[in-house]
Design a protein around this motif. Structure first.
Motif, PDB file in Angstrom:
ATOM      1  N   THR A   1       0.699  -1.053   0.032  1.00 16.07           N
ATOM      2  CA  THR A   1       0.328   0.266   0.198  1.00 16.07           C
ATOM      3  C   THR A   1       1.208   1.624   0.008  1.00 16.07           C
ATOM      4  OG1 THR A   1      -1.679  -1.349   0.971  1.00 16.07           O
ATOM      5  CG2 THR A   1      -1.735   1.058   0.911  1.00 16.07           C
TER       6      THR A   1
ATOM      7  N   ASN B   1      -9.898  -1.250  -1.432  1.00 10.77           N
ATOM      8  CA  ASN B   1      -9.432  -2.474  -1.833  1.00 10.77           C
ATOM      9  C   ASN B   1     -10.627  -3.127  -1.388  1.00 10.77           C
ATOM     10  OD1 ASN B   1      -7.635  -1.255  -4.139  1.00 10.77           O
ATOM     11  ND2 ASN B   1      -6.176  -2.151  -2.587  1.00 10.77           N
TER      12      ASN B   1
ATOM     13  N   ASN C   1      -9.400  -6.844  -5.419  1.00 11.02           N
ATOM     14  CA  ASN C   1      -9.327  -5.677  -4.977  1.00 11.02           C
ATOM     15  C   ASN C   1      -7.714  -5.588  -4.115  1.00 11.02           C
ATOM     16  OD1 ASN C   1     -10.883  -4.877  -7.908  1.00 11.02           O
ATOM     17  ND2 ASN C   1     -11.761  -4.881  -6.091  1.00 11.02           N
ATOM     18  N   MET C   2      -7.500  -6.445  -3.242  1.00 13.62           N
ATOM     19  CA  MET C   2      -6.461  -6.496  -2.398  1.00 13.62           C
ATOM     20  C   MET C   2      -5.152  -6.387  -3.279  1.00 13.62           C
ATOM     21  SD  MET C   2      -8.347  -8.590   1.061  1.00 13.62           S
ATOM     22  CE  MET C   2      -9.863  -8.507   1.975  1.00 13.62           C
ATOM     23  N   ASP C   3      -4.228  -5.730  -2.346  1.00 16.38           N
ATOM     24  CA  ASP C   3      -3.086  -5.635  -3.001  1.00 16.38           C
ATOM     25  C   ASP C   3      -2.552  -7.421  -2.554  1.00 16.38           C
ATOM     26  OD1 ASP C   3      -2.044  -3.921  -0.306  1.00 16.38           O
ATOM     27  OD2 ASP C   3      -2.069  -2.337  -1.375  1.00 16.38           O
TER      28      ASP C   3
END
Ligand code: FES
Ligand SMILES: [Fe+2]
Length: 444
Positions: free
Chosen positions: A2, A176, A305-307
């Protein structure tokens, strides 16, 4: 990883703070509590409830805060509007609790009827008002209302920044996570014998974790240099810790290791690593890769959509001044304390355990209260009462925190306490108090 927002203040270095003392009276003085009301609570954004509580026009949530009460009601055009819960005739509180499907608000005193849009629809003897028929003239007093993260928010301050500006940079940082879809599977309000600031203090540092929550270090890395601390200009802050075993807290060989179980769940053999250190560090990277590869076929749609950081880590976030959101990969935890209306030595603690739905899911591991049905829960209001009031939470992290509340409150009242002596990793505690001071001393 992030991206750190450009407004982020320095990690755990306290040199950018003034060093205002955190004196005991802040926690028990009625005068200080009154200042908080006058200068802070009437100006911030409050959470009234979940958007999911408002399905049809006329559904409404009531949020009581100190001596105030606010109704947030869904309109026919799908907007949500907020009104003070006070009749425009002679002030009676209109409704006592959240409910559904109201056509209008009917005052139980003289029968005035208010539309869900706040207009006055009907009064008894309309011709008997020398100053003119109040219908078409009076409305319920309205407040600003908005939504973010699946929560309904309102502010009593007409001059407050827009909600998304107030929350800056959290909407961007957490874009996200499908927060709107999270289902509140456990919903508790717990009376505590401490000032409301106990929990924001407590949730602003992880220095107490090894002592109070010995079950955590093998699960979330508590090594001092592993954590990233962030503080933002509007008073929000967070600490991000990797969800992997701390290198300095090893469980004895032979004990079931939570990280091993996690690796196995994602198809990784914990025995494939040559030693503990490699397993913790490389295993954590392998876990990210496995989740990225397998989420779709396993139905973890909330990962879409998570990093990489969000897939495995634990950003524990204070939304100034009294809300804490814990973003776990599969759960969203909402904690909040609110002051007792008359006694600064007391507060209520809201605990909302939320989970992201997956296809076919009928039950969920709620993190803190065992396996629960995957559906919206009803409110349970209890007193902590030395733990007797919430037996199902015993042994849980948040329960362990609550066991300290009364002793902390007593200690603050001692003549022996004058200020905290903080470690660098507790910098967010002083930051929190300095933002409160900014409000009550007129700098914000
Ligand atoms: S106070 Fe509501 S109708 Fe009189
Ligand atoms: Fe804690």
């Amino acid at each position: 990883m992030t991206e750190i927002h450009p407004l982020t203040m320095k990690g755990r270095d306290p040199s950018h703070l003034r060093g205002d003392p955190i004196t005991g009276d802040r926690y028990y003085s009625r005068d200080f509590a009154e200042k908080e009301w006058q200068h802070m609570w009437t100006r911030i954004w409050h959470v009234a409830g979940r958007v999911a509580e408002l399905e049809e026009p006329g559904d409404y949530v009531v949020h009581d805060f100190l001596h105030e009460s606010v109704i947030c009601v869904l309109q026919k055009d799908d907007s949500i509007r907020a009104f003070y819960n006070s009749c425009g005739h002679r002030g009676l509180r209109l409704v006592s609790q959240s409910s559904w499907g109201a056509e209008r608000f009917h005052c139980p005193y003289h029968g005035w009827e208010w539309g869900i849009d706040g207009t006055l629809l009907h009064v008894q003897d309309p011709e008997d008002f020398p100053q003119g028929n109040p219908c078409g003239k009076l409305t319920l007093k309205e407040l600003r209302c908005d939504t973010w993260g699946g929560f309904v928010w309102y502010t009593m301050d007409d001059e407050a920044p827009e909600l998304l500006d107030y929350l800056e940079p959290l909407p961007e940082v957490y874009r996200n996570y499908p927060m709107d879809t999270a289902v509140r599977v456990k919903w508790m309000k717990i009376d505590l014998n401490c000032n409301w600031k106990f929990t924001t203090d407590n949730f602003s540092e992880s220095y107490h974790t090894r002592t109070l929550h010995p079950q955590v270090p093998p699960w979330i890395d508590q090594d001092v240099d592993s954590a990233r601390h962030e503080m933002w200009p509007n008073g929000h802050g967070r600490t991000v810790q990797p969800m992997r075993p701390s290198l300095s807290d090893r469980l004895p060989d032979g004990e079931v290791h939570p990280f091993d179980e996690l690796l196995k769940h994602w198809g990784i053999d914990p025995a494939s690593y040559p030693d503990f250190e490699t397993k913790a560090m490389q295993g954590w990277l392998d876990l990210k890769a496995a989740k990225r590869k397998l989420w779709a076929e396993r139905g973890y749609v909330h990962y879409e959509n998570m990093d990489d950081e969000q897939l495995t880590d634990s950003p524990h976030t204070v939304v100034f001044p009294n809300v804490t959101l814990s973003f776990l990969p599969d759960n969203l935890l909402f904690f909040r304390t609110e002051p007792h209306p008359d006694d600064p030595n007391k507060c209520t603690f809201d605990l909302w355990l939320m989970a992201y739905p997956m296809e076919g899911m009928t039950e969920v591991e709620s993190i803190m209260a065992g396996v629960l049905p995957m559906q919206e829960a009803s409110l349970e209001h209890r007193a902590f009462d030395d733990g007797a009031g919430v037996p199902e939470l015993e042994g849980q992290i948040v329960y362990q925190d609550m066991t300290l509340a009364e002793a902390q409150q007593k200690g603050w009242r001692s003549r022996g306490y004058t200020d905290a002596y903080l470690s660098a990793q507790e910098t967010r505690v002083r930051f929190f108090h300095e933002v409160i001071n900014d409000y009550i001393e007129g700098r914000r």
